[in-house]
Design a protein around this motif. Structure first.
Motif, short mmCIF file in Angstrom:
data_model
loop_
_atom_site.label_atom_id
_atom_site.label_comp_id
_atom_site.label_asym_id
_atom_site.label_seq_id
_atom_site.Cartn_x
_atom_site.Cartn_y
_atom_site.Cartn_z
N UNK A 1 -0.15 -3.17 7.78
CA UNK A 1 0.51 -2.26 6.85
C UNK A 1 1.23 -1.19 7.66
N UNK A 2 2.45 -0.84 7.29
CA UNK A 2 3.14 0.23 8.02
C UNK A 2 2.39 1.55 7.89
N UNK A 3 2.52 2.37 8.91
CA UNK A 3 1.83 3.66 8.90
C UNK A 3 2.40 4.54 7.80
N UNK A 4 1.55 5.08 6.92
CA UNK A 4 2.05 5.97 5.87
C UNK A 4 2.55 7.28 6.45
N UNK A 5 3.45 7.92 5.72
CA UNK A 5 3.97 9.21 6.16
C UNK A 5 2.86 10.24 6.11
N UNK B 1 -11.77 17.29 7.68
CA UNK B 1 -10.66 16.36 7.48
C UNK B 1 -9.37 17.15 7.65
N UNK B 2 -8.73 16.98 8.82
CA UNK B 2 -7.55 17.78 9.14
C UNK B 2 -6.30 17.26 8.45
N UNK B 3 -6.19 15.95 8.24
CA UNK B 3 -5.00 15.38 7.60
C UNK B 3 -5.34 13.99 7.09
N UNK B 4 -4.56 13.53 6.11
CA UNK B 4 -4.72 12.18 5.58
C UNK B 4 -3.36 11.69 5.11
N UNK B 5 -3.21 10.37 5.07
CA UNK B 5 -1.97 9.76 4.60
C UNK B 5 -2.32 8.44 3.93
N UNK B 6 -1.71 8.18 2.77
CA UNK B 6 -2.00 7.00 1.97
C UNK B 6 -0.69 6.32 1.60
N UNK B 7 -0.62 4.98 1.71
CA UNK B 7 0.56 4.23 1.28
C UNK B 7 0.19 2.76 1.11
N UNK B 8 0.80 2.09 0.13
CA UNK B 8 1.69 2.62 -0.90
C UNK B 8 0.90 3.31 -2.00
N UNK B 9 1.58 4.08 -2.82
CA UNK B 9 0.91 4.76 -3.93
C UNK B 9 1.07 4.02 -5.24
N UNK B 10 1.84 2.93 -5.24
CA UNK B 10 1.93 2.03 -6.39
C UNK B 10 1.59 0.63 -5.91
N UNK B 11 0.57 0.03 -6.49
CA UNK B 11 0.08 -1.26 -6.00
C UNK B 11 -0.48 -2.05 -7.18
N UNK B 12 -0.31 -3.37 -7.13
CA UNK B 12 -0.82 -4.24 -8.19
C UNK B 12 -2.30 -4.54 -7.96
N UNK B 13 -3.02 -4.75 -9.05
CA UNK B 13 -4.44 -5.09 -8.98
C UNK B 13 -4.56 -6.58 -8.66
N UNK B 14 -4.29 -6.92 -7.40
CA UNK B 14 -4.26 -8.33 -6.98
C UNK B 14 -4.76 -8.47 -5.55
#
Length: 675
Positions: free
Chosen positions: A248-252, A266-279
């Protein structure tokens, strides 16, 4: 690792061996007849067999005295004695038949014993710790068609062929492993290229066999950790670890305020993608930590607005998936798979940290043990998924169809588990929509019916409703997979005994329930209650009333060097549903929280949830408040704040004294220590 011989070399060795065996069996000139050759006597035969049997056993016994060793499955070594055992039986039958033909009757018990042994061999579970079926089902439920399973040995492929899911056309449901070529049993650039191609297609699942002394599983995992994110890391047995890897590409990077969770920040966090199918699609998670990260475990939770957990991932120790970074900082790269069956709606990805080896989590801001990281919008899959993708721990065989819905399985109630009257049975039903668009043969609106049946075949408690008010059946796509979280309350008045949990789907407004599906047998135990009023150290006069459910009429405090033991005495007015927790907070005069104990009520006899409290009952709950250090005798003005709250909403019951409101906590002065 030594190079493995090629298949061509193995074939050549086999042909040479067969040729040598053929030469050994060529006819030889017949020996001269010896008409006076004597047949060995029975005594001589028995002596020879005894020698051949006892010598190896004695040698093995002596060796085992010096070097004791019995590997797992070592009972199979006893098969070497089988030929001698058969010879003993043959000699015994031969000697018996020489005396009387009725000795042939001895074959009857022998044949019966052999038949029983064969039946036992095929029905008795053996090597349960090495059962591969849980691994096959786990990957099938959490995998996708484009995923890859890395199998190092042909027997792993055989397990998938034996236990995998068959599609209606006879093919196996992906992912299915393909055996690696014998030349690939050592690390090579070709094997690395195979892994790279698999990562480009989807998730790579690797059930690593770690009992063969090879370095290849470790080399594969090391390479995958360098080029991909870990999505699963699960031990299925002492010799098999299942890991899953995604690219998975590194999230911003997200700009967040540092969050303190116990000894770590927890100094920082990043999550991606924020829209994903339940699959079973992955979500990349980057976490940056600072502080003392030793001996901690991390909990990732996907929760909805009500606080229900739909997906989770726990790992320890913190830093297991760390990448090299600047001094004092740990940067972790991992992934969370979004399972099939989640209703399309927004969810919160939250995080918690706690001590290693414990289920407890350190409190974060606001008193919650989970810190929100990001909001994820879960959507429906673009195409229908196989029902085998639902992560049900218990599958119904066959699935049960009811009112146009197909019940695949359930989770949350282990068969034959024991539950306390006055608690809730949390369960998740895994369902597939059988209705097609425009199908008017079934009513659109549905309700879920749950029931508890006793040993006399009587339904003793039920629940009817729909657990997903924002996702009714009429909005489901055709063949949709859905997880239905529900709960069945066990009344406090249930008698101790065996029961059966049932479920069915019924049209809305229809009180008639057909033949429900039997889910699991359980045992319910009723808590012993007391109608004797205990005498506390300090009596509250008048007592404090919490809601309309209980009176707190006294308390007892025992000071220890590192903790404070508190006993609270209650008189029950009525049962409190849903079950509430008790909070006991030690507060300084300036309002500083010095120590606390929050959780379900516990007595000296064990758990006593408020759903099991009965009117006119007296009970004494016990609480332990850990202290950072001993309380000084000069310390004054400390207060205990006590109350009841709903854990799902954190809402406290109101407190009243003599009918007058008194906030949401009972204030108990801390008595001065005795001289």
């Amino acid at each position: 690792v030594a190079p493995q011989p090629s298949l061509a070399a193995l074939r050549l060795a086999g042909l040479v061996g067969l040729a040598a065996l053929g030469l050994a069996w060529l006819p030889t000139p017949p020996a001269e007849d010896k008409p006076h050759a004597l047949r060995p006597s029975t005594h001589q035969t028995a002596s020879a067999l005894a020698t051949f049997t006892l010598l190896p056993i004695a040698a093995g016994y002596l060796v085992n005295l010096r070097l004791p060793f019995f590997p797992p499955g070592g009972e199979r070594l006893l098969l070497t004695v089988l030929p001698l055992l058969l010879l003993w039986l043959a000699c015994g039958l031969d000697a018996g038949l020489q005396r009387t033909r009725t000795a042939a009757l001895l074959l009857i018990p022998l044949l019966l014993a052999a038949a029983a042994g064969i039946a036992t061999f095929y029905t008795l579970p053996r090597y349960v710790d090495h059962d591969y079926r849980p691994i096959v089902r786990y990957i099938t439920q959490r995998g996708r068609d484009a995923d890859t399973v890395i199998a190092l040995f042909p027997w792993q492929v055989g397990y998938w062929r034996a236990y995998g899911v068959r599609l209606p056309n006879g093919a196996w449901l992906p992912p299915q492993p393909a055996p690696l070529d014998q030349d690939a049993l050592v690390w090579s650039p070709a094997l690395a290229a195979t892994l790279d191609q698999a990562l480009q297609r989807g998730t790579v699942w690797f059930p690593a066999p770690l009992s063969f002394g090879s370095t290849l599983p470790g080399e594969i995992e090391t390479y995958l950790a360098q080029v991909a994110r870990n999505a699963e890391n699960h031990w299925f047995s002492p010799t098999t670890r299942l890991s899953a890897w995604v690219q998975q590409p590194a999230p911003l990077p997200a700009t967040v305020e540092p969050i303190t969770l116990g000894p770590v920040t927890l100094a920082a966090s990043a999550i991606a993608p924020t829209t994903v199918a339940a699959a079973n699609l992955p979500v990349a998670v980057d976490l940056t930590w600072q502080g003392d990260t030793r001996d901690l475990h991390v909990a990732l939770r996907l929760v909805d607005a009500s606080g229900h957990i739909w997906a989770h991932r726990d790992y320890e120790p913190l830093g297991s998936f760390a990448q090299p970074d600047r001094a004092g900082t740990i940067h972790e790269r991992l992934a969370l798979l979004v399972p099939a069956g989640l209703p399309p709606q927004p969810y919160t990805l939250a995080l918690g940290v706690g001590p290693r080896g414990s289920d407890q989590l350190f409190p974060a801001a606001g008193g919650s043990d989970l810190t929100p990281l990001a909001t994820l919008q879960i959507t429906a899959p673009p195409a229908p998924l196989s029902s085998a993708r639902l992560p049900a721990q218990t599958l119904l065989d066959p699935p049960r169809a009811s009112a146009g819905l197909r019940l695949i399985g359930f989770d949350g109630i282990p068969p034959n588990s024991t539950w306390l009257a006055g608690t809730s049975l949390p369960l998740t039903l895994f369902v597939q929509n059988n209705l097609m668009p425009g199908d008017a043969s079934q009513p659109l609106s549905r309700q879920l019916w749950l029931g508890l049946r006793d040993a006399r075949d009587r339904t003793v408690t039920t629940w009817t409703g729909w657990p997903l008010p924002n996702y009714p059946v009429e909005s489901w796509p055709a063949a949709a997979l859905v997880q239905l979280p529900a709960a069945l309350d066990l009344p406090a008045t249930l008698e101790t005994g065996d029961y059966y949990v049932e479920a069915a789907f019924v049209p809305s407004g229809d009180a008639a329930v057909g033949a429900p599906a039997l889910l699991a047998p359980i045992r319910v135990e009723r808590r012993a209650i007391s109608h004797t009023r205990a005498v506390p150290q300090t009596v509250l006069d008048p007592p404090a009333q919490l809601g309309t459910h209980a009176l707190l009429y006294g308390y007892t405090i025992t000071r220890m060097a590192d903790r404070l033991l508190v006993e609270l005495d209650w008189e029950v007015i009525q049962t409190l549903w849903p079950p509430h927790n008790i909070f006991v907070h030690l507060v300084a005069p300036d309002g500083t929280l010095l120590a606390q104990d929050d959780g379900p009520p516990m007595t000296a006899a064990g758990a006593a949830p408020t759903g099991s409290w009965l009117p006119s009952e007296f009970l004494r709950t016990q609480h332990t408040l850990p202290l950072a250090g001993p309380l000084s005798s000069e310390t004054t003005g400390l207060t205990l704040q006590v109350g009841l709250y709903a854990p799902a909403t954190q809402v406290r019951l109101p407190v009243s004294v003599n009918g007058s409101p008194a906030g949401d906590a009972v204030l108990l002065p801390l008595p001065a220590p005795a001289n």
